[in-house]
Enzyme design. Sequence first.
Site, PDB file in Angstrom:
ATOM      1  CE  LYS A   4       3.421  -0.012   4.735  1.00 47.94           C
ATOM      2  NZ  LYS A   4       2.695   0.234   3.490  1.00 47.94           N
ATOM      3  CD  GLU A  40      -2.572   1.511   2.517  1.00 51.14           C
ATOM      4  OE1 GLU A  40      -2.189   0.967   3.560  1.00 51.14           O
ATOM      5  OE2 GLU A  40      -3.537   2.303   2.465  1.00 51.14           O
ATOM      6  NE  ARG A  45       4.616  -7.870  10.014  1.00 47.45           N
ATOM      7  CZ  ARG A  45       3.565  -7.160   9.570  1.00 47.45           C
ATOM      8  NH1 ARG A  45       2.339  -7.503   9.939  1.00 47.45           N
ATOM      9  NH2 ARG A  45       3.731  -6.118   8.803  1.00 47.45           N
TER      10      ARG A  45
END
Length: 560
Positions: free
Chosen positions: A271, A37, A261
Amino acid sequence: MEQDTDKKSLDFIRTIITEDITSNKNEGRVATRFPPEPNGYLHIGHAKSICLNFGVAEEFGGSCNLRFDDTNPTKEDTEFVESIMEDVKWLGFNWDGLYYASDYFQNLYEFAVQLIKNGKAYVDSLSSEEIRQYRGTLSEPGKESPFSNRSVEENLELFEKMKNGEFEEGAYVLRAKVDMASGNLNMRDPIMYRILKQHHHRTGDTWNIYPMYDFAHGQSDSIEKITHSLCTLEFEDHRPLYNWFVEQLGIYAPRQIEFARLNLTYTVLSKRKLMQLVRDNHVSGWDDPRMPTISGLRRRGYTAAAIRNFCEKIGVTKHDSVTEVALLEHSLRDDLNKTALRVMGVLNPLKIVITNYPEDSSEELDAINNPEDESAGKRKVPFSKELYIERDDFMEDPPKKFYRLSPGREVRFRYAYFITCNEVIKDEEGNVIELHCTYDPETKGGNSPDGRKVKATIHWVSAKHALKREVKLYDRLFTEPDPEHNKEGKDFIELLNPESLKVLDNCYLEPSLAEAKPGENYQFERIGYFTVDSMSYKNGEQVFNRTVTLRDAWAKVKGR
RNA sequence: UGGGCCGUCGUCUAAUGGUAGGACCCUGGCCUUUGACGCCAGUUGUAGAGGUUCGAAUCCUCUCGGCCCAGCCA
């Protein structure tokens, strides 16, 4: 010697792909994608995903797209799409197709209409608060919305009006009609579309409604005929929903596979938190050399090869893990050791006068650029009467294990001469400010004809030839290995390392560094790896960033 | 205690019914014109309990522990 070349083990994802190829699933085709994104900069965790997706495509002769999942115009920006493309390229990967979820807004809209027509979606008038209440809890089932049984015609009409901007944000929402009693909350009539009268970075003001990620992601993969949709563990619960949409729509079904992850010690990789560090000026920006972002690591002096090797070393599994930064730093040193040019630089200078060296004279000595790479050649380093050495390389009253310079002791000045310290000059307060030494002209280049040995070799620079530069030393950003889960329950901001940046403004570097540029890596011998900062120049001169220290056995001895 | 997922050296990972191996870290030592690099050696692990089997990290059962999900974020 290992005889069997097929011995190397595959991670679970590559194992699945190998099996799929063997069974001729998708006619043996392999297609992946990296779907960020554009709401922030890429970080080392994304690098893991990038290396996986692009790596798999390369290894199996497939393709890998770059697709921006830009379904939320309130958070996304072209600044981020540009940085993401730059970072992916810098890492050494080339995407096959470049797409945006927003490319599919029309398709997605039509998919939604199709579901409405099939009685599988409805427009809900419940407020967000009511929707939350109707959803139930983890242990109690939800209940159906009173609006879930509107007629197809009414749903179609309402959805059309939502699209045309006839309603305010929040007034209506389009929901999939799945199962309000499901144990999986994602299946409790998930929202497909919301009204957002927002300007989109690519579609402008065309749309008043935007699809939710859950209604966009799976279909985007389907449209691109992605064979293996690789994503992180938290989307495991969403897979049944993606499969449901694909099945209801009767479109191509990609296979989603989830992996863990990356987590790294002494930093944060979310983020949201990285954004907070930037927004509240705890760092100078997304590319601050202390940031775990790709751009920060690049500015710090990390190489793409080091990051790729690191991603290979950590592997791919399904269990949550926290990788020690030491492994990242190992990958870095491993690459830099083979490629970085060696130079000499003094960070904390102590002046040396060679009393028996002729006044106003100097000479050039041969130095090897990289002992690991003969093709890197040699260079000349100037030597003269007045030099600088590292303050740490002298002790007036040394402990037994210290074998560098001290009064009466002889050491080798790298590539130059054997030097003996004769006199220690101090200021009124007793601080050592200068050393008077003598050199042995017979030892030019660093070897003695009589075969006598010295215990230490130290680096130096010629005072009158040296470049005076600012050097920035970086350390870990946080004081604790896991700043997000510390025992005292402190906010991660409180755990920022106050010593993560030290600026040294009195450093002397050998003159060959005058032409050094950002993106080039140097090893300051015996100290660490450095690069020229790409952003800050002091008085038009380079500022050097320390990428990583050299391993330092002496520091360990000294620390005991 | 609804659903989903996961437990192998300190850390990251191999071993897919047949000698628990590698890397990082750490500790010794060797080498050295970088106390770097390199080389050699070493410590440390199958969450637990049962079961199946000639043989279990691997298969089965239970227990314990951890992670994710209740955004009109992704």
